[in-house]
Design a protein around this motif. Sequence first.
Motif, PDB file in Angstrom:
ATOM      1  N   ALA A 116      -3.853  -3.820   7.385  1.00  0.00           N
ATOM      2  CA  ALA A 116      -2.830  -4.343   6.423  1.00  0.00           C
ATOM      3  C   ALA A 116      -1.937  -5.457   7.105  1.00  0.00           C
ATOM      4  CB  ALA A 116      -2.055  -3.235   6.042  1.00  0.00           C
ATOM      5  N   MET A 148      -6.401   1.626   8.376  1.00  0.00           N
ATOM      6  CA  MET A 148      -5.591   1.042   7.484  1.00  0.00           C
ATOM      7  C   MET A 148      -4.382   0.131   7.758  1.00  0.00           C
ATOM      8  SD  MET A 148      -3.900   2.938   3.936  1.00  0.00           S
ATOM      9  CE  MET A 148      -5.410   4.060   3.928  1.00  0.00           C
ATOM     10  N   CYS A 149      -3.688   0.607   8.770  1.00  0.00           N
ATOM     11  CA  CYS A 149      -2.360  -0.090   9.372  1.00  0.00           C
ATOM     12  C   CYS A 149      -2.856  -1.188   9.984  1.00  0.00           C
ATOM     13  CB  CYS A 149      -1.840   0.643  10.376  1.00  0.00           C
ATOM     14  SG  CYS A 149      -0.798   2.123   9.678  1.00  0.00           S
ATOM     15  N   ILE A 181       2.848   0.270   5.363  1.00  0.00           N
ATOM     16  CA  ILE A 181       2.341   1.193   4.355  1.00  0.00           C
ATOM     17  C   ILE A 181       3.449   2.128   4.076  1.00  0.00           C
ATOM     18  CG2 ILE A 181       0.355   2.923   3.986  1.00  0.00           C
ATOM     19  CD1 ILE A 181      -1.294   1.132   5.968  1.00  0.00           C
ATOM     20  N   ILE A 223       0.697   5.547   0.045  1.00  0.00           N
ATOM     21  CA  ILE A 223      -0.313   6.658  -0.126  1.00  0.00           C
ATOM     22  C   ILE A 223       0.667   7.842   0.171  1.00  0.00           C
ATOM     23  CG2 ILE A 223      -2.231   5.444   1.110  1.00  0.00           C
ATOM     24  CD1 ILE A 223      -1.205   6.638   3.658  1.00  0.00           C
ATOM     25  N   GLN A 275       0.994  -1.131   0.063  1.00  0.00           N
ATOM     26  CA  GLN A 275       0.025   0.183  -0.013  1.00  0.00           C
ATOM     27  C   GLN A 275       0.917   1.163   0.010  1.00  0.00           C
ATOM     28  OE1 GLN A 275      -2.683  -1.380   3.557  1.00  0.00           O
ATOM     29  NE2 GLN A 275      -4.207  -0.311   2.118  1.00  0.00           N
TER      30      GLN A 275
END
Length: 86
Positions: A23, A19-20, A27, A5, A3
């Motif tokens: 995942a 998100m972390c 990231i 960003i 990922q």
Amino acid sequence: MPQIIPIKDLKNTSEISDMCHKADGPIYITKNGYGDMVIMSMEIYENTMRQLSMYRDIEISEKQLETGQIKDARTALAEMRAKYGL
């Protein structure tokens, strides 16, 4: 697939945290289109550090084998018993 960003998305802290945790790896954060930072959950970080420590221990063991810094298990146990009076 990793990922990636942009750094401006770090403003959404709760979304980034979610998100972390969802995942299964780090990231990657970009700044001006280039890699800048990596973030990950504490769980992934601790697992990574544990794995790295294990690899270091294996590397040390392999070097000890190569240089002959080894003892027979029976000899080592006998020495320990004698040393500690067991």
